[in-house]
Design a protein around this motif. Structure first.
Motif, PDB file in Angstrom:
ATOM      1  N   LEU A 182      -3.348  -4.527  95.237  1.00 23.29           N
ATOM      2  CA  LEU A 182      -3.606  -4.578  93.798  1.00 23.29           C
ATOM      3  C   LEU A 182      -4.308  -5.871  93.400  1.00 23.29           C
ATOM      4  O   LEU A 182      -5.169  -5.881  92.513  1.00 23.29           O
ATOM      5  CB  LEU A 182      -2.290  -4.440  93.027  1.00 23.29           C
ATOM      6  N   ILE A 183      -3.926  -6.959  94.060  1.00 23.68           N
ATOM      7  CA  ILE A 183      -4.613  -8.233  93.797  1.00 23.68           C
ATOM      8  C   ILE A 183      -6.091  -8.114  94.152  1.00 23.68           C
ATOM      9  O   ILE A 183      -6.977  -8.560  93.401  1.00 23.68           O
ATOM     10  CB  ILE A 183      -3.941  -9.377  94.583  1.00 23.68           C
ATOM     11  N   ASN A 184      -6.384  -7.506  95.294  1.00 22.72           N
ATOM     12  CA  ASN A 184      -7.782  -7.332  95.701  1.00 22.72           C
ATOM     13  C   ASN A 184      -8.538  -6.417  94.736  1.00 22.72           C
ATOM     14  O   ASN A 184      -9.710  -6.668  94.422  1.00 22.72           O
ATOM     15  CB  ASN A 184      -7.835  -6.740  97.118  1.00 22.72           C
ATOM     16  N   ILE A 185      -7.862  -5.364  94.253  1.00 21.08           N
ATOM     17  CA  ILE A 185      -8.508  -4.458  93.295  1.00 21.08           C
ATOM     18  C   ILE A 185      -8.853  -5.200  92.007  1.00 21.08           C
ATOM     19  O   ILE A 185      -9.960  -5.052  91.456  1.00 21.08           O
ATOM     20  CB  ILE A 185      -7.602  -3.246  93.011  1.00 21.08           C
ATOM     21  N   GLU A 186      -7.909  -5.997  91.513  1.00 25.39           N
ATOM     22  CA  GLU A 186      -8.177  -6.750  90.290  1.00 25.39           C
ATOM     23  C   GLU A 186      -9.286  -7.775  90.494  1.00 25.39           C
ATOM     24  O   GLU A 186     -10.145  -7.968  89.626  1.00 25.39           O
ATOM     25  CB  GLU A 186      -6.896  -7.431  89.808  1.00 25.39           C
ATOM     26  N   GLN A 187      -9.261  -8.443  91.638  1.00 23.60           N
ATOM     27  CA  GLN A 187     -10.324  -9.407  91.926  1.00 23.60           C
ATOM     28  C   GLN A 187     -11.673  -8.710  92.043  1.00 23.60           C
ATOM     29  O   GLN A 187     -12.690  -9.225  91.539  1.00 23.60           O
ATOM     30  CB  GLN A 187     -10.002 -10.170  93.201  1.00 23.60           C
ATOM     31  N   ASN A 188     -11.698  -7.545  92.680  1.00 21.14           N
ATOM     32  CA  ASN A 188     -12.953  -6.794  92.782  1.00 21.14           C
ATOM     33  C   ASN A 188     -13.431  -6.353  91.399  1.00 21.14           C
ATOM     34  O   ASN A 188     -14.642  -6.334  91.127  1.00 21.14           O
ATOM     35  CB  ASN A 188     -12.761  -5.571  93.674  1.00 21.14           C
ATOM     36  N   GLY A 189     -12.468  -5.977  90.508  1.00 22.83           N
ATOM     37  CA  GLY A 189     -12.859  -5.592  89.154  1.00 22.83           C
ATOM     38  C   GLY A 189     -13.480  -6.759  88.394  1.00 22.83           C
ATOM     39  O   GLY A 189     -14.455  -6.572  87.648  1.00 22.83           O
ATOM     40  N   ILE A 190     -12.904  -7.953  88.581  1.00 23.75           N
ATOM     41  CA  ILE A 190     -13.461  -9.139  87.910  1.00 23.75           C
ATOM     42  C   ILE A 190     -14.874  -9.440  88.434  1.00 23.75           C
ATOM     43  O   ILE A 190     -15.809  -9.688  87.664  1.00 23.75           O
ATOM     44  CB  ILE A 190     -12.535 -10.339  88.115  1.00 23.75           C
ATOM     45  N   ILE A 191     -15.010  -9.391  89.758  1.00 22.22           N
ATOM     46  CA  ILE A 191     -16.333  -9.650  90.352  1.00 22.22           C
ATOM     47  C   ILE A 191     -17.331  -8.579  89.914  1.00 22.22           C
ATOM     48  O   ILE A 191     -18.504  -8.866  89.628  1.00 22.22           O
ATOM     49  CB  ILE A 191     -16.211  -9.700  91.885  1.00 22.22           C
ATOM     50  N   LYS A 192     -16.850  -7.332  89.844  1.00 20.18           N
ATOM     51  CA  LYS A 192     -17.722  -6.234  89.408  1.00 20.18           C
ATOM     52  C   LYS A 192     -18.190  -6.463  87.972  1.00 20.18           C
ATOM     53  O   LYS A 192     -19.371  -6.244  87.652  1.00 20.18           O
ATOM     54  CB  LYS A 192     -16.950  -4.924  89.531  1.00 20.18           C
ATOM     55  N   PHE A 193     -17.260  -6.904  87.109  1.00 22.45           N
ATOM     56  CA  PHE A 193     -17.624  -7.147  85.716  1.00 22.45           C
ATOM     57  C   PHE A 193     -18.714  -8.204  85.606  1.00 22.45           C
ATOM     58  O   PHE A 193     -19.725  -8.019  84.917  1.00 22.45           O
ATOM     59  CB  PHE A 193     -16.375  -7.583  84.935  1.00 22.45           C
ATOM     60  N   PHE A 194     -18.519  -9.326  86.303  1.00 25.38           N
ATOM     61  CA  PHE A 194     -19.515 -10.387  86.217  1.00 25.38           C
ATOM     62  C   PHE A 194     -20.834  -9.986  86.877  1.00 25.38           C
ATOM     63  O   PHE A 194     -21.907 -10.416  86.437  1.00 25.38           O
ATOM     64  CB  PHE A 194     -18.976 -11.667  86.862  1.00 25.38           C
ATOM     65  N   VAL A 203     -22.062  -6.903  86.874  1.00 24.73           N
ATOM     66  CA  VAL A 203     -22.741  -6.032  85.914  1.00 24.73           C
ATOM     67  C   VAL A 203     -23.343  -6.855  84.777  1.00 24.73           C
ATOM     68  O   VAL A 203     -24.488  -6.626  84.347  1.00 24.73           O
ATOM     69  CB  VAL A 203     -21.759  -4.976  85.368  1.00 24.73           C
ATOM     70  N   VAL A 204     -22.581  -7.833  84.278  1.00 27.88           N
ATOM     71  CA  VAL A 204     -23.088  -8.680  83.193  1.00 27.88           C
ATOM     72  C   VAL A 204     -24.340  -9.427  83.638  1.00 27.88           C
ATOM     73  O   VAL A 204     -25.335  -9.531  82.893  1.00 27.88           O
ATOM     74  CB  VAL A 204     -21.999  -9.666  82.736  1.00 27.88           C
ATOM     75  N   ALA A 205     -24.313  -9.940  84.875  1.00 36.65           N
ATOM     76  CA  ALA A 205     -25.480 -10.677  85.377  1.00 36.65           C
ATOM     77  C   ALA A 205     -26.699  -9.775  85.483  1.00 36.65           C
ATOM     78  O   ALA A 205     -27.822 -10.165  85.107  1.00 36.65           O
ATOM     79  CB  ALA A 205     -25.148 -11.297  86.729  1.00 36.65           C
ATOM     80  N   VAL A 206     -26.477  -8.535  85.987  1.00 33.93           N
ATOM     81  CA  VAL A 206     -27.601  -7.615  86.142  1.00 33.93           C
ATOM     82  C   VAL A 206     -28.126  -7.165  84.775  1.00 33.93           C
ATOM     83  O   VAL A 206     -29.346  -7.014  84.577  1.00 33.93           O
ATOM     84  CB  VAL A 206     -27.168  -6.406  87.001  1.00 33.93           C
ATOM     85  N   VAL A 207     -27.214  -6.945  83.818  1.00 34.51           N
ATOM     86  CA  VAL A 207     -27.631  -6.490  82.483  1.00 34.51           C
ATOM     87  C   VAL A 207     -28.471  -7.542  81.781  1.00 34.51           C
ATOM     88  O   VAL A 207     -29.480  -7.236  81.126  1.00 34.51           O
ATOM     89  CB  VAL A 207     -26.389  -6.122  81.641  1.00 34.51           C
ATOM     90  N   PHE A 208     -28.096  -8.789  81.897  1.00 36.69           N
ATOM     91  CA  PHE A 208     -28.822  -9.847  81.190  1.00 36.69           C
ATOM     92  C   PHE A 208     -30.004 -10.401  81.983  1.00 36.69           C
ATOM     93  O   PHE A 208     -30.760 -11.216  81.444  1.00 36.69           O
ATOM     94  CB  PHE A 208     -27.869 -11.002  80.846  1.00 36.69           C
TER      95      PHE A 208
END
Length: 317
Positions: free
Chosen positions: A248-260, A262-267
């Motif tokens: 679960l820790i890895n899933i949450e960390q992957n979600g955080i990395i995924k969010f950033f 996506v934000v980097a690619v969008v901007f």
């Protein structure tokens, strides 16, 4: 410290063991707690037995832990001490049956001995063997209680892991699981050691010739075996929960990395557009165009929306 239990009395009596100390004929149990060399020597002289040293008690060889000598049966087991403390640990305890008395040697306070002391006040333990069997009963019950408490802790940690709010703190859960795993492992080691002691105790002349005592010992062996299996299950459950928590820790960390990510690619495309129109060149087609500014803004919005639509189509969002 030398504690003595006499037949027909209630509770222990603490005595000072000098060179001329002798147990009375009514003594059932001699309990040596962190004994000095003088106390050990006094008991050895009075009973004509040689008690094992602490190094011999901590040895792993069966020949130094389980043996018969001078008409007595010597049995040493590794028991769990301070199970509720932050750092529980194992400690050796020796049981000697012979010369009509039970002698125990230990270097830690053990809750099972205190529990059995309460039972003694109720009139139990009228002989050395009954004291031994009653004490072993208390030890098995104490280990069962420790396993039950550890199981409750593991169950609470399990509920906290799978029903916790997102982005909660895992550190307390991992700490609780690590402590439970330590207690369970030490309890299982104690049960394995105790099972060897129970098997060897059946060879004692005071027990082997009495069917009722043999049946009592067989019941203790079955209890120890079932508790050992339960401890193994609890240990595997804790391992599963640790793996689940780390997953679960890895899933949450992957979600955080995924969010950033996506934000980097969008901007990134709007940044590219803004960088182009931020260049200071005289000849740019849209530089003096009245709609140049709105055109640049719309272009940046479109370049940001297109990656979002693409991610959703691919199922990444």
């Amino acid at each position: 410290m030398l504690n003595v239990l006499r037949r027909g009395t209630h509770g222990f009596q603490t005595e000072s063991a000098g060179a001329d100390w002798r147990p009375g004929p009514d003594v059932v149990w001699i309990d040596l707690v962190r004994p000095t060399r003088e106390e050990e020597f006094a008991v050895e002289t009075a009973l004509g037995l040689e008690l094992p040293t602490r190094d011999e008690m901590e040895a792993l060889e069966p020949s130094t832990r389980l043996y018969q000598e001078d008409g007595a049966t010597f049995m040493t087991a590794t028991l769990l001490a301070h199970s509720s403390a932050p750092k529980p640990h194992a400690t050796p305890a020796t049981f000697v049956v012979g010369k009509g008395v039970l002698v125990t040697v230990r270097y830690e306070k053990l809750r099972a001995f205190e529990v059995f002391g309460e039972r003694v006040r109720e009139g139990e333990a009228q002989s050395a063997v009954s004291a031994l069997l009653g004490l072993l009963d208390a030890v098995v019950e104490r280990l069962a209680e420790v396993l039950g408490r550890a199981g409750d802790s593991v169950e609470a940690a399990s509920l906290s892991i799978f029903q916790r709010p997102q982005s909660g703190n895992f550190r307390p859960l991992l700490t609780d699981l690590a402590h439970a795993q330590s207690v369970i492992a030490l309890t299982r080691n104690s049960l394995v050691s105790l099972a060897r002691l129970l098997s060897f105790a059946a060879l004692a002349p005071e027990i082997s010739g009495d069917p009722e005592r043999r049946a009592h010992l067989d019941s203790l062996q079955r209890d120890a075996q079932s508790l050992t299996e339960h401890a193994s299950y609890q240990s595997s459950h804790v391992s599963f929960l640790l793996d689940a928590a780390l997953g679960l820790i890895n899933i949450e960390q992957n979600g955080i990395i995924k969010f950033f990510s996506v934000v980097a690619v969008v901007f990134l495309p709007p940044t590219l557009v803004a960088s182009i129109y931020g260049m200071n060149f005289d000849r740019m087609p849209e530089l003096h165009w009245p709609l140049g500014y709105p055109f640049a803004l719309v272009l940046m919005v479109i370049s940001a929306v297109l990656p979002i639509l693409w991610f959703k189509r691919r199922g990444w969002l």
